[in-house]
Structure formats: C-alpha cells, structure tokens
Write a protein that holds these residues in place. Sequence first.
Motif, PDB file in Angstrom:
ATOM      1  N   LEU A 161     -88.582  12.519  37.253  1.00  0.00           N
ATOM      2  CA  LEU A 161     -88.261  11.206  36.701  1.00  0.00           C
ATOM      3  C   LEU A 161     -88.788  10.995  35.289  1.00  0.00           C
ATOM      4  O   LEU A 161     -89.810  11.547  34.892  1.00  0.00           O
ATOM      5  N   ILE A 162     -88.068  10.185  34.525  1.00  0.00           N
ATOM      6  CA  ILE A 162     -88.527   9.750  33.210  1.00  0.00           C
ATOM      7  C   ILE A 162     -89.862   9.022  33.370  1.00  0.00           C
ATOM      8  O   ILE A 162     -90.014   8.187  34.271  1.00  0.00           O
ATOM      9  N   PRO A 163     -90.856   9.336  32.541  1.00  0.00           N
ATOM     10  CA  PRO A 163     -92.155   8.656  32.658  1.00  0.00           C
ATOM     11  C   PRO A 163     -92.008   7.135  32.649  1.00  0.00           C
ATOM     12  O   PRO A 163     -91.233   6.579  31.861  1.00  0.00           O
ATOM     13  N   GLY A 164     -92.735   6.486  33.511  1.00  0.00           N
ATOM     14  CA  GLY A 164     -92.707   5.026  33.598  1.00  0.00           C
ATOM     15  C   GLY A 164     -91.770   4.492  34.664  1.00  0.00           C
ATOM     16  O   GLY A 164     -91.801   3.297  34.983  1.00  0.00           O
ATOM     17  N   THR A 165     -90.927   5.373  35.232  1.00  0.00           N
ATOM     18  CA  THR A 165     -89.957   4.921  36.230  1.00  0.00           C
ATOM     19  C   THR A 165     -90.642   4.308  37.448  1.00  0.00           C
ATOM     20  O   THR A 165     -90.297   3.198  37.881  1.00  0.00           O
ATOM     21  N   ILE A 166     -91.586   5.034  38.014  1.00  0.00           N
ATOM     22  CA  ILE A 166     -92.240   4.546  39.231  1.00  0.00           C
ATOM     23  C   ILE A 166     -93.020   3.267  38.940  1.00  0.00           C
ATOM     24  O   ILE A 166     -92.986   2.308  39.719  1.00  0.00           O
ATOM     25  N   GLU A 167     -93.681   3.242  37.790  1.00  0.00           N
ATOM     26  CA  GLU A 167     -94.459   2.055  37.408  1.00  0.00           C
ATOM     27  C   GLU A 167     -93.564   0.819  37.296  1.00  0.00           C
ATOM     28  O   GLU A 167     -93.992  -0.296  37.604  1.00  0.00           O
ATOM     29  N   GLN A 168     -92.333   1.001  36.865  1.00  0.00           N
ATOM     30  CA  GLN A 168     -91.420  -0.132  36.693  1.00  0.00           C
ATOM     31  C   GLN A 168     -91.125  -0.819  38.017  1.00  0.00           C
ATOM     32  O   GLN A 168     -90.831  -2.011  38.057  1.00  0.00           O
ATOM     33  N   GLY A 169     -91.225  -0.072  39.130  1.00  0.00           N
ATOM     34  CA  GLY A 169     -90.972  -0.658  40.440  1.00  0.00           C
ATOM     35  C   GLY A 169     -92.218  -0.826  41.280  1.00  0.00           C
ATOM     36  O   GLY A 169     -92.129  -0.953  42.505  1.00  0.00           O
ATOM     37  N   THR A 170     -93.385  -0.808  40.628  1.00  0.00           N
ATOM     38  CA  THR A 170     -94.656  -0.909  41.330  1.00  0.00           C
ATOM     39  C   THR A 170     -95.158  -2.353  41.364  1.00  0.00           C
ATOM     40  O   THR A 170     -95.089  -3.070  40.371  1.00  0.00           O
ATOM     41  N   PHE A 171     -95.654  -2.762  42.502  1.00  0.00           N
ATOM     42  CA  PHE A 171     -96.233  -4.089  42.679  1.00  0.00           C
ATOM     43  C   PHE A 171     -97.676  -3.907  43.136  1.00  0.00           C
ATOM     44  O   PHE A 171     -97.922  -3.439  44.253  1.00  0.00           O
ATOM     45  N   ASN A 172     -98.608  -4.243  42.244  1.00  0.00           N
ATOM     46  CA  ASN A 172    -100.041  -4.127  42.536  1.00  0.00           C
ATOM     47  C   ASN A 172    -100.410  -2.762  43.112  1.00  0.00           C
ATOM     48  O   ASN A 172    -101.066  -2.646  44.140  1.00  0.00           O
ATOM     49  N   GLY A 173     -99.932  -1.735  42.428  1.00  0.00           N
ATOM     50  CA  GLY A 173    -100.388  -0.388  42.730  1.00  0.00           C
ATOM     51  C   GLY A 173     -99.547   0.421  43.695  1.00  0.00           C
ATOM     52  O   GLY A 173     -99.820   1.603  43.891  1.00  0.00           O
ATOM     53  N   LYS A 174     -98.531  -0.180  44.303  1.00  0.00           N
ATOM     54  CA  LYS A 174     -97.692   0.557  45.248  1.00  0.00           C
ATOM     55  C   LYS A 174     -96.225   0.481  44.831  1.00  0.00           C
ATOM     56  O   LYS A 174     -95.739  -0.576  44.412  1.00  0.00           O
ATOM     57  N   PRO A 175     -95.490   1.616  44.961  1.00  0.00           N
ATOM     58  CA  PRO A 175     -94.079   1.623  44.547  1.00  0.00           C
ATOM     59  C   PRO A 175     -93.172   1.105  45.658  1.00  0.00           C
ATOM     60  O   PRO A 175     -93.074   1.701  46.726  1.00  0.00           O
ATOM     61  N   TYR A 176     -92.517   0.001  45.391  1.00  0.00           N
ATOM     62  CA  TYR A 176     -91.625  -0.602  46.376  1.00  0.00           C
ATOM     63  C   TYR A 176     -90.159  -0.589  45.956  1.00  0.00           C
ATOM     64  O   TYR A 176     -89.278  -0.771  46.796  1.00  0.00           O
ATOM     65  N   VAL A 177     -89.902  -0.411  44.678  1.00  0.00           N
ATOM     66  CA  VAL A 177     -88.537  -0.534  44.162  1.00  0.00           C
ATOM     67  C   VAL A 177     -88.209   0.665  43.289  1.00  0.00           C
ATOM     68  O   VAL A 177     -89.038   1.109  42.487  1.00  0.00           O
ATOM     69  N   LEU A 178     -87.003   1.195  43.453  1.00  0.00           N
ATOM     70  CA  LEU A 178     -86.498   2.212  42.539  1.00  0.00           C
ATOM     71  C   LEU A 178     -85.603   1.538  41.513  1.00  0.00           C
ATOM     72  O   LEU A 178     -84.569   0.963  41.853  1.00  0.00           O
ATOM     73  N   ASN A 179     -86.022   1.568  40.262  1.00  0.00           N
ATOM     74  CA  ASN A 179     -85.160   1.140  39.159  1.00  0.00           C
ATOM     75  C   ASN A 179     -84.448   2.390  38.660  1.00  0.00           C
ATOM     76  O   ASN A 179     -85.057   3.270  38.064  1.00  0.00           O
ATOM     77  N   TYR A 180     -83.166   2.479  38.925  1.00  0.00           N
ATOM     78  CA  TYR A 180     -82.433   3.748  38.840  1.00  0.00           C
ATOM     79  C   TYR A 180     -81.698   3.965  37.522  1.00  0.00           C
ATOM     80  O   TYR A 180     -81.652   5.078  36.998  1.00  0.00           O
ATOM     81  N   ALA A 181     -81.086   2.933  37.002  1.00  0.00           N
ATOM     82  CA  ALA A 181     -80.300   3.071  35.772  1.00  0.00           C
ATOM     83  C   ALA A 181     -81.214   2.911  34.570  1.00  0.00           C
ATOM     84  O   ALA A 181     -81.968   1.943  34.481  1.00  0.00           O
ATOM     85  N   PHE A 182     -81.146   3.858  33.652  1.00  0.00           N
ATOM     86  CA  PHE A 182     -81.954   3.728  32.442  1.00  0.00           C
ATOM     87  C   PHE A 182     -81.120   2.986  31.397  1.00  0.00           C
ATOM     88  O   PHE A 182     -80.099   3.483  30.916  1.00  0.00           O
ATOM     89  N   THR A 183     -81.556   1.800  31.074  1.00  0.00           N
ATOM     90  CA  THR A 183     -80.768   0.883  30.270  1.00  0.00           C
ATOM     91  C   THR A 183     -81.331   0.729  28.863  1.00  0.00           C
ATOM     92  O   THR A 183     -82.535   0.546  28.688  1.00  0.00           O
ATOM     93  N   VAL A 184     -80.441   0.818  27.887  1.00  0.00           N
ATOM     94  CA  VAL A 184     -80.776   0.514  26.499  1.00  0.00           C
ATOM     95  C   VAL A 184     -80.111  -0.813  26.163  1.00  0.00           C
ATOM     96  O   VAL A 184     -78.921  -1.000  26.422  1.00  0.00           O
ATOM     97  N   PHE A 185     -80.867  -1.733  25.603  1.00  0.00           N
ATOM     98  CA  PHE A 185     -80.374  -3.090  25.371  1.00  0.00           C
ATOM     99  C   PHE A 185     -80.355  -3.402  23.877  1.00  0.00           C
ATOM    100  O   PHE A 185     -81.273  -3.049  23.149  1.00  0.00           O
ATOM    101  N   GLY A 186     -79.298  -4.070  23.442  1.00  0.00           N
ATOM    102  CA  GLY A 186     -79.212  -4.478  22.038  1.00  0.00           C
ATOM    103  C   GLY A 186     -77.936  -5.249  21.784  1.00  0.00           C
ATOM    104  O   GLY A 186     -77.385  -5.899  22.687  1.00  0.00           O
ATOM    105  N   LEU A 187     -77.425  -5.167  20.565  1.00  0.00           N
ATOM    106  CA  LEU A 187     -76.200  -5.853  20.158  1.00  0.00           C
ATOM    107  C   LEU A 187     -75.052  -4.849  20.126  1.00  0.00           C
ATOM    108  O   LEU A 187     -75.127  -3.833  19.439  1.00  0.00           O
ATOM    109  N   TRP A 188     -73.993  -5.171  20.849  1.00  0.00           N
ATOM    110  CA  TRP A 188     -72.838  -4.268  20.942  1.00  0.00           C
ATOM    111  C   TRP A 188     -71.693  -4.776  20.070  1.00  0.00           C
ATOM    112  O   TRP A 188     -71.464  -5.986  19.956  1.00  0.00           O
ATOM    113  N   TYR A 189     -70.981  -3.836  19.478  1.00  0.00           N
ATOM    114  CA  TYR A 189     -69.871  -4.205  18.594  1.00  0.00           C
ATOM    115  C   TYR A 189     -68.795  -3.119  18.632  1.00  0.00           C
ATOM    116  O   TYR A 189     -69.005  -2.026  19.174  1.00  0.00           O
TER     117      TYR A 189
END
Length: 478
Positions: free
Chosen positions: A166-194
């Motif tokens: 996994l990309i570093p930080g993935t597990i942490e993104q779904g962690t609640f007080n030290g335990k992984p409960y959620v998988l955030n699966y899509a790696f999203t880049v956010f900005g202005l689209w044109y």
Amino acid sequence: MTDILKPEVDRRTLLRRAAAVGLLATPAVTMLSACVGGGSDDKDDSADKPAGTVSATNPLGIKEDEPLEIIIFNGGLGTKYATDVDIPSYNKLFPKSKVTFNQAEEISTVVQPRFTAGNPPDMINNSGSKLMDQGALVQAGQVQDLTELFAAPSVDIAGKTVKDTLIPGTIEQGTFNGKPYVLNYAFTVFGLWYSGKLFKDNGWTAPTTWADFTALLDKMKAKGITPFGYAGANAPYYMYTLLLTSAAKIGGADILKNIDNLEDGAWTNDAVKQAATAWAEIGAKYSNKAFLGLKHTEVQLQQDQYKVGLYPSGSWLENEQAKDTPEGFDYQLMPVPSVTSADKLPVTALYAAAGEQYFVASKGKNPRGGMEFLRHMLSKAGAVGFTQLTKTLTVVAGATDGMEISAGLTSGNKALGAAGADTFSFRFDTWYKKLDDELRAATNELMYQGGTADKFVTRMQKAADAVKKDSSIQKFSR
C-alpha cells in the motif's frame, strides 16, 4: 467478538450516541446492547476464529461455502469494478460461496436500517452525499478491526503482505485511535478541473497566482461562460475541500491537523479566514447562485457543454462524466492558485489522499469473508481493473505503472508528481458527521447566500466547540 474500540464513555452515553445516528430504534436496544456491552457472555466471535481451513491461499480462514453480501455506492466510480473484477476474483478462490451484490445511491437510506435491525451486509462502500456516520459506527462497535487483513499475504504480489503493497499513509487514513477500521481505497487528487480544449482554443494557461486566477475568470465571464461553480444541493463538500486547500496553502498543513483535532480556535485561524474571504469573492462575482439548487451531475454537465469554466472535484470526475463528455474535451487538473505571495506551501501543493471508504460489518454474517473481499480489491489485478474501469488510482502502490491512461488521470498524476511531499488531507469529515453537515451548510451560505468570512469561521468554530464539548461523541486525533 472482534477486538473493538472501547470508547471512554458510559453505556447510556454510547446508546444515546448510536440512537442519534439511527443505529438503533427502541425495539433494537437489546441488539445493540449485546453488541457493544463489556463482558457479555453472548458475544459473536465469528470474526475472531477462522471457520475454514487456514492456508496460503486462504490466510483468513474463510469457510468456503459461506455466503457473502456486499453493497457498493453507485456514484462517480460506478460499480463495474465490483461486479466485473472483484467478485470474479473472490469466486475464483471460493467458487462455492454465493456473493450477493447490491448497489445504492443513498447508502445511509438503504444500509442504516439494516444496522438497526441487526442484519447488516458484510462489506459496505460508505460513500456519497448520504453516507453513514463512520465515527459513530466505529464507536458503537459495528465496524470490524482490519488488522488481520493488512497482515495477510497479498493475493498476487508475491512475498508481500497486504500492508506492504500500500501507498504510505493508507492504513492511517482509516485508523481510529490506533486501530484500522476502514479501507480508503481510491487514491484521489483534488483540485480545479477544466477542459484542455477550451483553454487551448482561447489561448488560456492555468494560473498560479490569485491575481492571474481572477483575471482568467474575467476572461471567461466576458465570453459568456460561468467561470466557476459547484452544486449546492449535494456537493458543497467539493467546495469546502477547495477552501480548506487554500487555508492549508496559506498557513501550512497543520491548519487541517488542528481542525481535525478540535483545537481551540482552529477555525478562526487567520489562514482559514483569508481563504474564506478569497473564495466568497469568487462566489459573489464569478459563479451562478442558481447552482445552489443543482446536483453535482447537473453542474458537471454544464461544464461538459463548455458553459462552466472551472469545477472543483476529485479525480473521479472524468469517469463520472464519461457518457456526457464530448470528443476532445480533454479533462485537465490545475492546483488551487496561491491566495497570497506569502503562502507557506507552494502552488503545486495538493489535497491528495486515500479516499472512498470501505468497511466490514463486525455484526455481519460473514465478517471474515468481508475482509477477504477487501484483500481481493487490494490485489494487483483488482487495482488494475479498478483503474481501467474508473480512471482512478488505487492505494496499491505501483499497480498501474506503465499503463496507458486517460487525459484526466494523466494530468492528475503529473500534478501529484509536481507536488512531491507537499500533499495533505483532513479527517474530521469522517470522524464527526455533525461537523461535516454544518460545514456543507456554512459553505453554501458563504458562496451562494451572501455569507461573509467572519460569519463562516465563527459558525464553524461554534460547531467544532459543540462537538468537542459533547461527551457522547468519541474523539479521535492525529
């Protein structure tokens, strides 16, 4: 029972918190009490002990003929990745298991009553404008700890655990007080689209300063194009992500960390106020207040018709609009321009993070099967299939290296490369649904209903303070 998070609140408070988000109705009190009570003898330990034979190909010990039920949010990413890639992968290893698939556009409407009734699906994609309160679900003991999943070997990446892929930080993104409960699966880049075509036809270039940004919006306005807009009916999240991106660039990424951690005065910080001031002017001068009542696909369609110049969104946008995008439109992403000349982060900095929540119901009939399904999503084949079908990256590192991809995804990857280490995200929206709801309303007021920056930051600080003081709400931090 699985090892669940035990919040520092009493039983009555926990039940009140669960009731507030619809996890229990009066007839269901007994059900939830059994689920989250401490020391009860009637615990369901189905996720603790493998029901099947543990092996190299079945590391979680799935009972091979145990049925599995999943439900996927039908939004910008569609559902074909589940039906055409992940279910066949699961059934290849477990051909005797019947996988029941359902989809929904309003996850909370469909799934929340099933938690109340005590028969939730095994794996849920919790997403969309009507997602469930993820923090409350974790607090109520309804979400499976995914530690075993991440420690299991990858389906098809030899010699690596799921965590290793996994990309570093993935597990942490779904962690609640030290335990992984959620998988955030899509790696999203956010900005202005044109539209690259629109810009090329008019000789426009992506601005980097706020002065150049507003000058571009003036040029669009002169051509009869609505320069900027978002959908107030169901997508103010898109706009507030943009606003907080500006705040992070002005004051540094700790601005968002302080907001997540409910720090005193986090919302009234001058960086947030400056960002709100800048974007309120954009809403007043360069948007269309009629967008307040529109849904995201309606505003996005106007952009595909060259009626809207710039639109805030994540990298799912290109796939979501595929059927309405004209030939040669050429989706492109630009980072949010710098608001001041003294911004702490460079213009190339981006909101980029693992997103799109998937979790396993700890009280489902087959929680181990739910974890196994996620293991197949996190295979290389699963990641490649997802990206091919959705034009969106996953959190499986390097899975799509060398693939020929679409214009929008190529543009997003280029922007991500330029950002380097200057990426950031926030977590409060999944931790505290009340705060997310208030921010959506405050953002619409700021952009479309004559609000001011002072009123915006004051309103949000009051909401954050209320969450902080509410002892019935489990607190999280990073």
